[in-house]
Design a protein around this motif. Structure first.
Motif, PDB file in Angstrom:
ATOM      1  N   ASP A 128       0.870  -1.176   0.000  1.00  6.86           N
ATOM      2  CA  ASP A 128       0.000   0.000   0.000  1.00  6.86           C
ATOM      3  C   ASP A 128       0.904   1.222   0.000  1.00  6.86           C
ATOM      4  N   ILE A 129       1.502   1.519  -1.168  1.00  8.33           N
ATOM      5  CA  ILE A 129       2.592   2.493  -1.257  1.00  8.33           C
ATOM      6  C   ILE A 129       2.142   3.719  -2.035  1.00  8.33           C
ATOM      7  N   TYR A 130       2.396   4.877  -1.458  1.00  2.51           N
ATOM      8  CA  TYR A 130       2.025   6.153  -2.065  1.00  2.51           C
ATOM      9  C   TYR A 130       3.192   7.126  -1.967  1.00  2.51           C
ATOM     10  N   ILE A 131       3.180   8.089  -2.871  1.00  2.00           N
ATOM     11  CA  ILE A 131       4.126   9.199  -2.831  1.00  2.00           C
ATOM     12  C   ILE A 131       3.354  10.470  -2.492  1.00  2.00           C
ATOM     13  N   GLY A 132       3.901  11.272  -1.599  1.00  2.00           N
ATOM     14  CA  GLY A 132       3.327  12.575  -1.272  1.00  2.00           C
ATOM     15  C   GLY A 132       4.302  13.675  -1.607  1.00  2.00           C
ATOM     16  N   LEU A 133       3.793  14.759  -2.214  1.00  2.00           N
ATOM     17  CA  LEU A 133       4.615  15.911  -2.575  1.00  2.00           C
ATOM     18  C   LEU A 133       3.980  17.168  -2.003  1.00  2.00           C
ATOM     19  N   MET A 134       4.801  17.999  -1.379  1.00  2.00           N
ATOM     20  CA  MET A 134       4.282  19.226  -0.771  1.00  2.00           C
ATOM     21  C   MET A 134       5.242  20.380  -1.012  1.00  2.00           C
TER      22      MET A 134
ATOM     23  N   ASP B 119      10.323  27.463  -0.783  1.00  2.00           N
ATOM     24  CA  ASP B 119      11.721  27.052  -0.840  1.00  2.00           C
ATOM     25  C   ASP B 119      11.941  25.865  -1.767  1.00  2.00           C
ATOM     26  N   GLY B 120      10.967  24.978  -1.891  1.00  5.76           N
ATOM     27  CA  GLY B 120      11.121  23.805  -2.726  1.00  5.76           C
ATOM     28  C   GLY B 120      10.032  22.795  -2.427  1.00  5.76           C
ATOM     29  N   VAL B 121      10.217  21.579  -2.930  1.00  7.50           N
ATOM     30  CA  VAL B 121       9.215  20.528  -2.742  1.00  7.50           C
ATOM     31  C   VAL B 121       9.810  19.396  -1.909  1.00  7.50           C
ATOM     32  N   ASP B 122       9.079  18.998  -0.881  1.00  5.18           N
ATOM     33  CA  ASP B 122       9.426  17.829  -0.075  1.00  5.18           C
ATOM     34  C   ASP B 122       8.643  16.633  -0.596  1.00  5.18           C
ATOM     35  N   GLY B 123       9.313  15.499  -0.721  1.00  3.90           N
ATOM     36  CA  GLY B 123       8.658  14.293  -1.196  1.00  3.90           C
ATOM     37  C   GLY B 123       8.937  13.105  -0.300  1.00  3.90           C
ATOM     38  N   VAL B 124       7.955  12.227  -0.171  1.00  5.45           N
ATOM     39  CA  VAL B 124       8.132  10.976   0.574  1.00  5.45           C
ATOM     40  C   VAL B 124       7.494   9.839  -0.212  1.00  5.45           C
ATOM     41  N   MET B 125       8.078   8.676  -0.085  1.00  2.00           N
ATOM     42  CA  MET B 125       7.432   7.442  -0.498  1.00  2.00           C
ATOM     43  C   MET B 125       7.152   6.659   0.775  1.00  2.00           C
ATOM     44  N   VAL B 126       5.902   6.282   0.970  1.00  2.00           N
ATOM     45  CA  VAL B 126       5.500   5.692   2.235  1.00  2.00           C
ATOM     46  C   VAL B 126       4.643   4.455   1.995  1.00  2.00           C
ATOM     47  N   GLN B 127       4.839   3.462   2.835  1.00  2.00           N
ATOM     48  CA  GLN B 127       4.034   2.249   2.796  1.00  2.00           C
ATOM     49  C   GLN B 127       3.118   2.248   4.013  1.00  2.00           C
TER      50      GLN B 127
ATOM     51  N   MET C 167       2.778   3.267   9.444  1.00  2.00           N
ATOM     52  CA  MET C 167       3.406   3.456   8.137  1.00  2.00           C
ATOM     53  C   MET C 167       4.908   3.304   8.239  1.00  2.00           C
ATOM     54  N   GLN C 168       5.516   3.076   7.090  1.00  2.00           N
ATOM     55  CA  GLN C 168       6.968   2.986   6.985  1.00  2.00           C
ATOM     56  C   GLN C 168       7.415   3.893   5.846  1.00  2.00           C
ATOM     57  N   ILE C 169       8.289   4.837   6.157  1.00  2.00           N
ATOM     58  CA  ILE C 169       8.825   5.722   5.124  1.00  2.00           C
ATOM     59  C   ILE C 169       9.912   4.972   4.370  1.00  2.00           C
ATOM     60  N   LEU C 170       9.730   4.849   3.072  1.00  2.00           N
ATOM     61  CA  LEU C 170      10.674   4.113   2.235  1.00  2.00           C
ATOM     62  C   LEU C 170      11.748   5.015   1.638  1.00  2.00           C
ATOM     63  N   ALA C 171      11.412   6.276   1.409  1.00  2.00           N
ATOM     64  CA  ALA C 171      12.381   7.212   0.827  1.00  2.00           C
ATOM     65  C   ALA C 171      11.892   8.635   1.065  1.00  2.00           C
ATOM     66  N   THR C 172      12.832   9.559   1.147  1.00  2.00           N
ATOM     67  CA  THR C 172      12.519  10.988   1.224  1.00  2.00           C
ATOM     68  C   THR C 172      13.383  11.728   0.209  1.00  2.00           C
ATOM     69  N   ALA C 173      12.883  12.849  -0.267  1.00  2.00           N
ATOM     70  CA  ALA C 173      13.634  13.641  -1.238  1.00  2.00           C
ATOM     71  C   ALA C 173      13.240  15.094  -1.119  1.00  2.00           C
ATOM     72  N   TYR C 174      14.116  15.947  -1.584  1.00  2.00           N
ATOM     73  CA  TYR C 174      13.858  17.391  -1.581  1.00  2.00           C
ATOM     74  C   TYR C 174      14.414  17.984  -2.860  1.00  2.00           C
ATOM     75  N   GLN C 175      13.605  18.772  -3.537  1.00  2.00           N
ATOM     76  CA  GLN C 175      14.042  19.492  -4.725  1.00  2.00           C
ATOM     77  C   GLN C 175      13.848  20.990  -4.481  1.00  2.00           C
ATOM     78  N   PRO C 176      14.933  21.744  -4.430  1.00  2.00           N
ATOM     79  CA  PRO C 176      14.784  23.193  -4.195  1.00  2.00           C
ATOM     80  C   PRO C 176      14.224  23.897  -5.423  1.00  2.00           C
ATOM     81  N   PHE C 177      13.541  25.004  -5.190  1.00  2.00           N
ATOM     82  CA  PHE C 177      13.104  25.870  -6.273  1.00  2.00           C
ATOM     83  C   PHE C 177      14.227  26.836  -6.612  1.00  2.00           C
TER      84      PHE C 177
END
Length: 370
Positions: A4-10, A16-24, A32-42
């Motif tokens: 049951d895996i989803y990605i969230g972007l905010m 400042d940029g976008v925060d992202g997570v992949m979560v199960q 839940m279990q966070i599988l990955a996190t990422a950040y992309q600056p603007f």
């Protein structure tokens, strides 16, 4: 856990940029279990384009369309980073908030610029977007939407908690042991402090609140800021850069031209802290603790100011970051939109009428298939 895996972007009002997570998620949606996190600056150009759309101007339709395309490309890069970190995972959908450029709930509308169709094309994944408009259509504020998620993962049957999200704007979720939830935007978070330090020192934000800590709070200016009528409005309520912006601050400062810039920054920090604490204690006078997420959780001086005002008002409540509950502060909002995407896919409501003022529970979002 099931797959049951989803990605969230905010991407929030701090721009400042976008925060992202992949979560199960587990079947209950709360574990839940966070599988990955990422950040992309603007980059500076994207930031400027988004900032300019906060106010009326020429050729807005074309400029917003161009911004939406650029945002989708940044969102897609964030998704690609998450997928590289957690390969071979089957992602059910991406939940993406978009970038708020106007928020006028008193007129029945809000605008989060976004290009979810392009994101679906670039990522090859289903995209759920436009989470706020259905709540507004049902008579709600369309914000804040995070309290339902906060209750799901941070709620306690023993402790009364306040979850404080400090991005550009601050909002609180009051989580009572009986399961009742309330929440609203308290006022500015980092938006005024970020703008002031950018104007005077050229920095994007006040790292750790160091510049604010170097100044002295002007009680006279603070008293003036506290007269803002929004602060006296009853909940449900929400706000944004439509109210708290550089011109608003300029008008407040007309009689304070002799104040040092650092003293203004100190006062703005105190303003954010005091308005959060005033709102929290007004609606949750017996709370046990405040748990802070968002970028404000990393502003040491702001956290200290919040503790100061709690003590000043006679409260024994503690102030922690959400890390004390097992979730890194910078992940919480992105996780909320992954959770909201899951709610949509399961055809479950994502809003709380007691928070937004909507006429009832609603399924939030719109699907853009891969």
């Amino acid at each position: 856990m099931s797959q049951d895996i989803y990605i969230g972007l905010m991407s929030g009002t701090s721009l400042d940029g976008v925060d992202g997570v992949m979560v199960q998620f587990a079947p209950d949606g709360a574990t839940m279990q966070i599988l990955a996190t990422a950040y992309q600056p603007f980059d500076a150009g994207l930031q400027q384009a988004a900032m300019q759309l906060q106010q009326p101007g020429e050729n807005e339709i074309e400029r917003e369309a161009a911004l939406a395309q650029r945002l989708a490309q940044v969102y897609a890069a964030c998704v690609a980073d998450l997928c590289r970190q957690a390969p071979d995972q089957t992602v059910q959908a991406i939940g993406v908030h978009g970038q708020t450029i106007r928020h006028r709930p008193e007129l029945g509308w809000t605008r989060q610029t976004n290009h979810p169709a392009l994101l679906a094309e670039l990522s090859g994944l289903d995209v759920i977007a436009d989470f706020r408009s259905r709540d507004l259509a049902a008579g709600g504020q369309g914000a804040p939407l995070v309290p339902a998620f906060h209750q799901a993962i941070f709620g306690s049957s023993v402790h009364q908690r306040v979850v404080v999200n400090i991005g550009g704007i601050s909002n609180i979720s009051i989580l009572r042991p009986d399961g009742a939830v309330s929440g609203f935007d308290t006022g500015p978070g980092n938006v005024l402090m970020d703008g002031w330090i950018r104007q005077h020192l050229g920095h994007g934000y006040d790292a750790d609140g160091a510049w604010a800590a170097s100044g002295q709070v002007s009680q006279a200016l603070l008293d003036r800021l506290l007269q803002e009528p929004y602060l006296q409005l009853p909940a449900p309520k929400s706000t944004g850069r439509d109210l708290f912006h550089a011109e608003w601050l300029r008008l407040q400062l007309r009689e304070f031209t002799d104040l040092a810039a650092a003293d203004v920054q100190a006062t703005l920090c105190a303003y954010t802290a005091q308005t959060i604490i005033m709102a929290s204690l007004a609606y949750s006078p017996s709370c046990d603790a405040l748990y802070v997420c968002g970028g404000g959780a990393y502003n040491h001086h702001l956290m200290q100011q919040m503790r100061h005002y709690l003590a000043l008002y006679g409260s024994n409540a503690q102030v922690h970051s959400t890390a004390a509950l097992g979730v890194a502060p910078e992940c919480v909002e992105a996780l909320a939109f992954a959770w909201l995407a899951r709610q949509f896919c399961l055809r479950l409501p994502g809003n709380l009428p007691a928070v937004t003022g909507a006429r009832g529970l609603r399924i939030l979002g719109a699907l853009y298939p891969a």
